[in-house]
Enzyme design. Structure first.
Site, PDB file in Angstrom:
ATOM      1  N   SER A  14      16.240  14.430  -7.348  1.00 40.08           N
ATOM      2  CA  SER A  14      15.137  13.651  -7.904  1.00 40.08           C
ATOM      3  C   SER A  14      15.165  13.913  -9.405  1.00 40.08           C
ATOM      4  O   SER A  14      15.177  15.069  -9.840  1.00 40.08           O
ATOM      5  CB  SER A  14      13.817  14.135  -7.303  1.00 40.08           C
ATOM      6  OG  SER A  14      12.763  13.879  -8.213  1.00 40.08           O
ATOM      7  N   HIS A  39      17.740   9.985  -5.457  1.00 37.32           N
ATOM      8  CA  HIS A  39      16.374   9.794  -4.951  1.00 37.32           C
ATOM      9  C   HIS A  39      15.523   9.416  -6.170  1.00 37.32           C
ATOM     10  O   HIS A  39      15.305  10.246  -7.060  1.00 37.32           O
ATOM     11  CB  HIS A  39      15.906  11.108  -4.316  1.00 37.32           C
ATOM     12  CG  HIS A  39      14.490  11.120  -3.870  1.00 37.32           C
ATOM     13  ND1 HIS A  39      14.093  10.796  -2.584  1.00 37.32           N
ATOM     14  CD2 HIS A  39      13.350  11.459  -4.521  1.00 37.32           C
ATOM     15  CE1 HIS A  39      12.790  10.922  -2.470  1.00 37.32           C
ATOM     16  NE2 HIS A  39      12.301  11.324  -3.639  1.00 37.32           N
ATOM     17  N   ASP A  41      12.078   8.239  -7.801  1.00 40.20           N
ATOM     18  CA  ASP A  41      10.653   8.333  -7.497  1.00 40.20           C
ATOM     19  C   ASP A  41       9.852   7.279  -8.271  1.00 40.20           C
ATOM     20  O   ASP A  41       9.748   7.354  -9.503  1.00 40.20           O
ATOM     21  CB  ASP A  41      10.134   9.719  -7.884  1.00 40.20           C
ATOM     22  CG  ASP A  41      10.648  10.799  -6.954  1.00 40.20           C
ATOM     23  OD1 ASP A  41      10.368  10.719  -5.744  1.00 40.20           O
ATOM     24  OD2 ASP A  41      11.340  11.724  -7.435  1.00 40.20           O
ATOM     25  N   MET A  43       6.194   5.680  -8.920  1.00 39.28           N
ATOM     26  CA  MET A  43       4.758   5.995  -8.783  1.00 39.28           C
ATOM     27  C   MET A  43       3.944   4.934  -9.511  1.00 39.28           C
ATOM     28  O   MET A  43       4.321   4.520 -10.613  1.00 39.28           O
ATOM     29  CB  MET A  43       4.466   7.363  -9.390  1.00 39.28           C
ATOM     30  CG  MET A  43       5.297   8.482  -8.797  1.00 39.28           C
ATOM     31  SD  MET A  43       4.773  10.079  -9.409  1.00 39.28           S
ATOM     32  CE  MET A  43       6.007  11.134  -8.647  1.00 39.28           C
ATOM     33  N   HIS A  73      12.000   6.127  -3.556  1.00 39.97           N
ATOM     34  CA  HIS A  73      10.840   6.779  -2.936  1.00 39.97           C
ATOM     35  C   HIS A  73       9.608   6.112  -3.532  1.00 39.97           C
ATOM     36  O   HIS A  73       9.193   6.412  -4.652  1.00 39.97           O
ATOM     37  CB  HIS A  73      10.861   8.289  -3.221  1.00 39.97           C
ATOM     38  CG  HIS A  73       9.698   8.993  -2.631  1.00 39.97           C
ATOM     39  ND1 HIS A  73       9.379  10.298  -2.924  1.00 39.97           N
ATOM     40  CD2 HIS A  73       8.743   8.575  -1.741  1.00 39.97           C
ATOM     41  CE1 HIS A  73       8.284  10.646  -2.251  1.00 39.97           C
ATOM     42  NE2 HIS A  73       7.883   9.614  -1.543  1.00 39.97           N
ATOM     43  N   MET A  75       6.097   5.655  -4.021  1.00 42.32           N
ATOM     44  CA  MET A  75       4.744   6.231  -3.926  1.00 42.32           C
ATOM     45  C   MET A  75       3.775   5.231  -4.533  1.00 42.32           C
ATOM     46  O   MET A  75       3.218   5.425  -5.623  1.00 42.32           O
ATOM     47  CB  MET A  75       4.722   7.590  -4.645  1.00 42.32           C
ATOM     48  CG  MET A  75       5.495   8.648  -3.861  1.00 42.32           C
ATOM     49  SD  MET A  75       5.904  10.083  -4.860  1.00 42.32           S
ATOM     50  CE  MET A  75       7.422   9.530  -5.605  1.00 42.32           C
ATOM     51  N   MET A 144       7.086  14.997   3.424  1.00 42.36           N
ATOM     52  CA  MET A 144       6.799  15.552   2.090  1.00 42.36           C
ATOM     53  C   MET A 144       6.424  17.025   2.209  1.00 42.36           C
ATOM     54  O   MET A 144       5.624  17.401   3.077  1.00 42.36           O
ATOM     55  CB  MET A 144       5.645  14.798   1.426  1.00 42.36           C
ATOM     56  CG  MET A 144       5.954  13.380   0.974  1.00 42.36           C
ATOM     57  SD  MET A 144       7.315  13.244  -0.205  1.00 42.36           S
ATOM     58  CE  MET A 144       6.674  14.139  -1.635  1.00 42.36           C
ATOM     59  N   GLY A 149       3.349  13.043  -6.342  1.00 44.82           N
ATOM     60  CA  GLY A 149       2.772  12.713  -7.640  1.00 44.82           C
ATOM     61  C   GLY A 149       3.458  13.401  -8.808  1.00 44.82           C
ATOM     62  O   GLY A 149       3.490  12.857  -9.904  1.00 44.82           O
ATOM     63  N   PHE A 150       4.015  14.573  -8.553  1.00 44.87           N
ATOM     64  CA  PHE A 150       4.590  15.330  -9.666  1.00 44.87           C
ATOM     65  C   PHE A 150       5.809  16.110  -9.190  1.00 44.87           C
ATOM     66  O   PHE A 150       5.818  16.598  -8.054  1.00 44.87           O
ATOM     67  CB  PHE A 150       3.564  16.312 -10.242  1.00 44.87           C
ATOM     68  CG  PHE A 150       2.330  15.618 -10.744  1.00 44.87           C
ATOM     69  CD1 PHE A 150       2.286  15.118 -12.045  1.00 44.87           C
ATOM     70  CD2 PHE A 150       1.250  15.412  -9.901  1.00 44.87           C
ATOM     71  CE1 PHE A 150       1.171  14.429 -12.498  1.00 44.87           C
ATOM     72  CE2 PHE A 150       0.125  14.715 -10.347  1.00 44.87           C
ATOM     73  CZ  PHE A 150       0.087  14.233 -11.644  1.00 44.87           C
ATOM     74  N   ASP A 178      11.178  16.675   0.808  1.00 42.01           N
ATOM     75  CA  ASP A 178      11.047  16.360  -0.619  1.00 42.01           C
ATOM     76  C   ASP A 178       9.848  17.102  -1.194  1.00 42.01           C
ATOM     77  O   ASP A 178       8.723  16.909  -0.729  1.00 42.01           O
ATOM     78  CB  ASP A 178      10.875  14.838  -0.773  1.00 42.01           C
ATOM     79  CG  ASP A 178      10.716  14.412  -2.224  1.00 42.01           C
ATOM     80  OD1 ASP A 178      11.073  15.192  -3.128  1.00 42.01           O
ATOM     81  OD2 ASP A 178      10.252  13.275  -2.446  1.00 42.01           O
ATOM     82  N   GLY A 179      10.128  17.912  -2.202  1.00 39.68           N
ATOM     83  CA  GLY A 179       9.055  18.608  -2.915  1.00 39.68           C
ATOM     84  C   GLY A 179       9.255  20.109  -2.872  1.00 39.68           C
ATOM     85  O   GLY A 179       9.167  20.722  -1.812  1.00 39.68           O
ATOM     86  N   GLY A 180       9.591  20.684  -4.021  1.00 39.69           N
ATOM     87  CA  GLY A 180       9.753  22.137  -4.102  1.00 39.69           C
ATOM     88  C   GLY A 180      10.977  22.657  -3.371  1.00 39.69           C
ATOM     89  O   GLY A 180      11.038  23.840  -3.035  1.00 39.69           O
ATOM     90  N   GLY A 200      14.598  18.372  -6.879  1.00 35.23           N
ATOM     91  CA  GLY A 200      14.318  17.885  -8.224  1.00 35.23           C
ATOM     92  C   GLY A 200      14.530  18.949  -9.269  1.00 35.23           C
ATOM     93  O   GLY A 200      15.660  19.239  -9.665  1.00 35.23           O
ATOM     94  N   SER A 201      13.426  19.578  -9.688  1.00 45.35           N
ATOM     95  CA  SER A 201      13.538  20.509 -10.820  1.00 45.35           C
ATOM     96  C   SER A 201      14.514  21.646 -10.556  1.00 45.35           C
ATOM     97  O   SER A 201      15.194  22.099 -11.485  1.00 45.35           O
ATOM     98  CB  SER A 201      12.162  21.043 -11.208  1.00 45.35           C
ATOM     99  OG  SER A 201      11.357  21.204 -10.090  1.00 45.35           O
TER     100      SER A 201
HETATM  101  O1  LIG Z   1       8.398  12.644  -4.743  1.00 46.43           O
HETATM  102  C1  LIG Z   1       8.341  13.665  -5.364  1.00 46.43           C
HETATM  103  C2  LIG Z   1       7.068  14.157  -5.952  1.00 46.43           C
HETATM  104  O2  LIG Z   1       6.067  13.283  -5.672  1.00 46.43           O
HETATM  105  C3  LIG Z   1       9.582  14.460  -5.458  1.00 46.43           C
HETATM  106  O3  LIG Z   1      10.737  13.673  -5.328  1.00 46.43           O
HETATM  107  C4  LIG Z   1       9.667  15.452  -6.559  1.00 46.43           C
HETATM  108  O4  LIG Z   1       9.831  14.833  -7.782  1.00 46.43           O
HETATM  109  C5  LIG Z   1      10.781  16.418  -6.330  1.00 46.43           C
HETATM  110  O5  LIG Z   1      10.797  17.302  -7.380  1.00 46.43           O
HETATM  111  P1  LIG Z   1      10.738  18.869  -7.150  1.00 46.43           P
HETATM  112  O6  LIG Z   1       9.475  19.160  -6.389  1.00 46.43           O
HETATM  113  O7  LIG Z   1      11.960  19.213  -6.355  1.00 46.43           O
HETATM  114  O8  LIG Z   1      10.747  19.404  -8.531  1.00 46.43           O
HETATM  115 FE   LIG Z   2      10.340  11.927  -4.100  1.00 49.31          FE
END
Ligand SMILES: O=C(CO)[C@@H](O)[C@H](O)COP(=O)(O)O
Ligand SMILES: [Fe+2]
Length: 231
Positions: A14, A39, A41, A43, A73, A75, A144, A149-150, A178-180, A200-201
């Protein structure tokens, strides 16, 4: 082009937390590091309290990345609205949220008619059972592991039993988290049966994204092989 039918690990970065002024080169850098797909995103500032980009950016990105699988994705509220523009822009998969529409079946139908693969996502507070009527109609279920959102939020491990619930029932389903998600949390995702991994990050900021992808893939593949032997 499908993702993997539950049989192999696919890793998609992401790029939310990348330098978006260099979107194409950041995407290319992550594909060159061994990613399987992108992926992206989207929003809308309504379904989630943030704005990113829409189909005009995807349309510009597409010719720079021929052959790369784009998962959108979405959102967004009323996801039906952007199906055709995204297909026209060159998206391969359109993943929308169960919470965002009153008529998932017609959204699924519209996405298929537009020639894209279908993903269906659920937010952390949503019960996993809500997706059961749609599993046979879609190509992927997205669980998720943060509230959308972030980028850069902390992984919510409480969401993982939903992945296990689905994997116990659907051996061939592509289940995306997806997420963290990154090298520190991949083991937990792999052991409950996730096979499509958004990171992502953790990847964008990693000093060696190639190694991070290899390491994550080997952990997911190990669990896929183990589950195939147990069948
Ligand atoms: O859809 C989302 C957040 O809403 C994700 O795709 C995040 O952007 C993934 O980023 P990390 O949580 O891996 O930094
Ligand atoms: Fe995402």
């Amino acid at each position: 082009m499908a993702l993997s039918n539950g049989c192999s690990c696919k890793i998609g970065p992401s790029i939310l937390n990348a330098d978006l002024s260099s979107l194409a080169s950041e995407c290319q850098r992550l594909m060159d590091s061994g990613s399987d797909y992108l992926h992206l995103d989207v929003m809308d500032g309504h379904f989630v309290p943030n704005l990113t980009f829409g189909h005009p950016i995807v349309k510009c990105l597409r010719p720079k990345m021929p052959g790369v699988f784009f998962e959108m994705h979405m959102m967004v509220e009323n996801p039906e609205r952007w199906v055709e523009p995204m297909a026209d822009a060159g998206a391969n998969m359109y993943t929308f949220h169960y919470e965002a529409t009153s008529d998932p079946v017609s959204c699924i139908r519209k996405i298929k008619e537009a020639g894209m693969k279908v993903g269906l996502g659920i937010n952390p507070p949503t019960d996993v059972e809500v997706v059961l009527p749609y599993v046979d109609m879609v190509d992927l279920i997205l669980v998720m592991t943060v509230n959308p959102g972030f980028g850069g939020q902390a992984f919510i491990a409480d969401c993982l039993p939903k992945v296990k619930y689905l994997r116990d029932r659907y051996k061939q389903l592509d289940i995306e988290v997806d997420g963290g998600v990154g090298p520190k949390t991949i083991q937990q995702c792999a052991e409950v049966g996730a096979n499509v991994i958004v990171s992502g990050s953790a990847l964008v900021k990693h000093e060696n994204p190639r190694k991070a992808i290899i390491d994550m893939r080997s952990i997911v593949d190990e669990y896929i092989q183990k589950s195939q032997l147990e069948r």
